[in-house]
Scaffold this active site. Structure first.
Site, PDB file in Angstrom:
ATOM      1  N   THR A  33      -0.717   3.870 -11.059  1.00 25.52           N
ATOM      2  CA  THR A  33      -0.331   4.514  -9.802  1.00 25.52           C
ATOM      3  C   THR A  33       0.974   3.951  -9.271  1.00 25.52           C
ATOM      4  O   THR A  33       1.830   4.696  -8.782  1.00 25.52           O
ATOM      5  CB  THR A  33      -1.439   4.334  -8.751  1.00 25.52           C
ATOM      6  N   GLY A  51       0.822  -1.205   0.000  1.00 20.24           N
ATOM      7  CA  GLY A  51       0.000   0.000   0.000  1.00 20.24           C
ATOM      8  C   GLY A  51       0.854   1.253   0.000  1.00 20.24           C
ATOM      9  O   GLY A  51       0.523   2.244   0.643  1.00 20.24           O
ATOM     10  N   TYR A  92     -14.217  -1.689  10.856  1.00 18.98           N
ATOM     11  CA  TYR A  92     -12.852  -1.206  10.623  1.00 18.98           C
ATOM     12  C   TYR A  92     -12.053  -1.250  11.926  1.00 18.98           C
ATOM     13  O   TYR A  92     -10.925  -1.763  11.962  1.00 18.98           O
ATOM     14  CB  TYR A  92     -12.883   0.215  10.069  1.00 18.98           C
ATOM     15  N   SER A 134      -4.710   1.794  13.906  1.00 19.53           N
ATOM     16  CA  SER A 134      -5.571   2.970  13.955  1.00 19.53           C
ATOM     17  C   SER A 134      -6.130   3.203  15.345  1.00 19.53           C
ATOM     18  O   SER A 134      -6.365   2.255  16.107  1.00 19.53           O
ATOM     19  CB  SER A 134      -6.738   2.797  12.976  1.00 19.53           C
ATOM     20  N   THR A 140       1.624   3.446  -2.400  1.00 17.59           N
ATOM     21  CA  THR A 140       1.480   4.410  -3.485  1.00 17.59           C
ATOM     22  C   THR A 140       0.777   5.696  -3.070  1.00 17.59           C
ATOM     23  O   THR A 140       0.690   6.629  -3.872  1.00 17.59           O
ATOM     24  CB  THR A 140       0.700   3.793  -4.664  1.00 17.59           C
ATOM     25  N   ALA A 194     -12.619  -3.015  14.563  1.00 22.35           N
ATOM     26  CA  ALA A 194     -12.435  -4.408  14.980  1.00 22.35           C
ATOM     27  C   ALA A 194     -11.289  -5.058  14.216  1.00 22.35           C
ATOM     28  O   ALA A 194     -10.503  -5.825  14.776  1.00 22.35           O
ATOM     29  CB  ALA A 194     -13.731  -5.187  14.754  1.00 22.35           C
ATOM     30  N   ALA A 195     -11.178  -4.731  12.925  1.00 23.35           N
ATOM     31  CA  ALA A 195     -10.083  -5.289  12.128  1.00 23.35           C
ATOM     32  C   ALA A 195      -8.736  -4.781  12.619  1.00 23.35           C
ATOM     33  O   ALA A 195      -7.760  -5.537  12.707  1.00 23.35           O
ATOM     34  CB  ALA A 195     -10.284  -4.935  10.651  1.00 23.35           C
ATOM     35  N   LYS A 196      -8.671  -3.492  12.957  1.00 22.36           N
ATOM     36  CA  LYS A 196      -7.415  -2.930  13.450  1.00 22.36           C
ATOM     37  C   LYS A 196      -7.080  -3.453  14.854  1.00 22.36           C
ATOM     38  O   LYS A 196      -5.901  -3.622  15.191  1.00 22.36           O
ATOM     39  CB  LYS A 196      -7.483  -1.403  13.450  1.00 22.36           C
TER      40      LYS A 196
END
Length: 239
Positions: free
Chosen positions: A38, A9, A143, A133, A11, A145-147
């Site tokens: 990109t 990630g 989001y 995060s 770019t 919960a994923a972090k």
């Protein structure tokens, strides 16, 4: 000795700033992204290697790992915010898709990439740094919960890779201006509120995060591992 650094990630936003910081330090840097144009533009502008790779696709990740004989630093910066499911009572299929997308983007990209290159680290001095995060510490939905899961995974990863001389840490960012995280959906009022909750009364910058990542991969941070380092201007504090 020139270090080899991989930034997924890389770019845009935080990932691009991280890649630039290591490139300025003389490292051989590889950045990944999903959009060929990109990736090519970023590689040319930063003077790094660009690789088109979806970090959530096992076959593409395997092909990426095959490019390296050895690796010194991995920065898992791939991620993002899945689009919210509209409505007070969302369709369950749409809700499931949103949760899966957030987990895939913000947890599984890091898990797959790290697993693919873990045998590439040789000798003492390796580092894995993943971008977390502040959303993991407050009502961040799927989001957040994923972090949060990313931080939990990092703690176990640290124990697994320590015998190889590899440190593993998460840099949890607060509100960072100048990224496309909110896809232009952040109102001026909300932005003011995010800045106001900090102690320093300013938004974070991508360089704030990049410099912390760079430090965690430096000789001065060799006894820091298994940690989540919060970089948020005091919006969330620990003790």
């Amino acid at each position: 000795m020139t270090r080899t650094v991989l930034v997924t990630g890389g770019t845009s936003g935080i990932g691009r700033a991280v890649a630039a910081a290591f490139a300025a330090d003389g490292a051989e840097v590889f950045v990944t992204g999903r959009t060929p144009a990109t990736v090519e533009r970023t590689a040319e502008e930063l003077g790094v290697h660009g690789v088109v790779c979806d970090a959530g696709d096992p076959r593409q990740v395997e092909a990426l790992a095959a490019r390296f004989d050895t690796l010194d630093v991995l920065v898992n910066a791939a991620g993002g915010l899945a689009r919210a499911v509209p409505g007070a009572e969302p369709d369950l299929d749409a809700l499931l898709a949103q949760w899966r997308e957030n987990l895939a983007q913000n947890l599984l990209t890091a898990v797959l990439t790290t697993a693919s290159v873990r045998d590439k680290f040789t000798g003492d001095g390796g580092a894995v740094v993943s971008i977390g995060s502040i959303g993991a510490e407050r009502g961040g939905g799927s989001y957040g919960a994923a972090k949060a899961a990313l931080a939990a995974w990092n703690a176990s990863l640290s124990a697994e890779l320590a015998p190889r001389g590899v440190t593993c840490n998460v840099v949890a960012s607060g509100y960072v201006a100048g990224t496309n995280f909110f896809r232009d959906g952040l109102s001026e009022e909300r932005e003011r509120a995010l800045v106001e909750e900090t102690h320093v009364k300013r938004a974070g910058t991508v360089d704030d995060i990049a410099r912390t990542v760079h430090f965690l991969a430096s000789p001065g941070a060799r006894h820091i591992t298994g940690q989540t380092v919060h970089v948020n201007g005091g919006a969330f504090t620990t003790r």
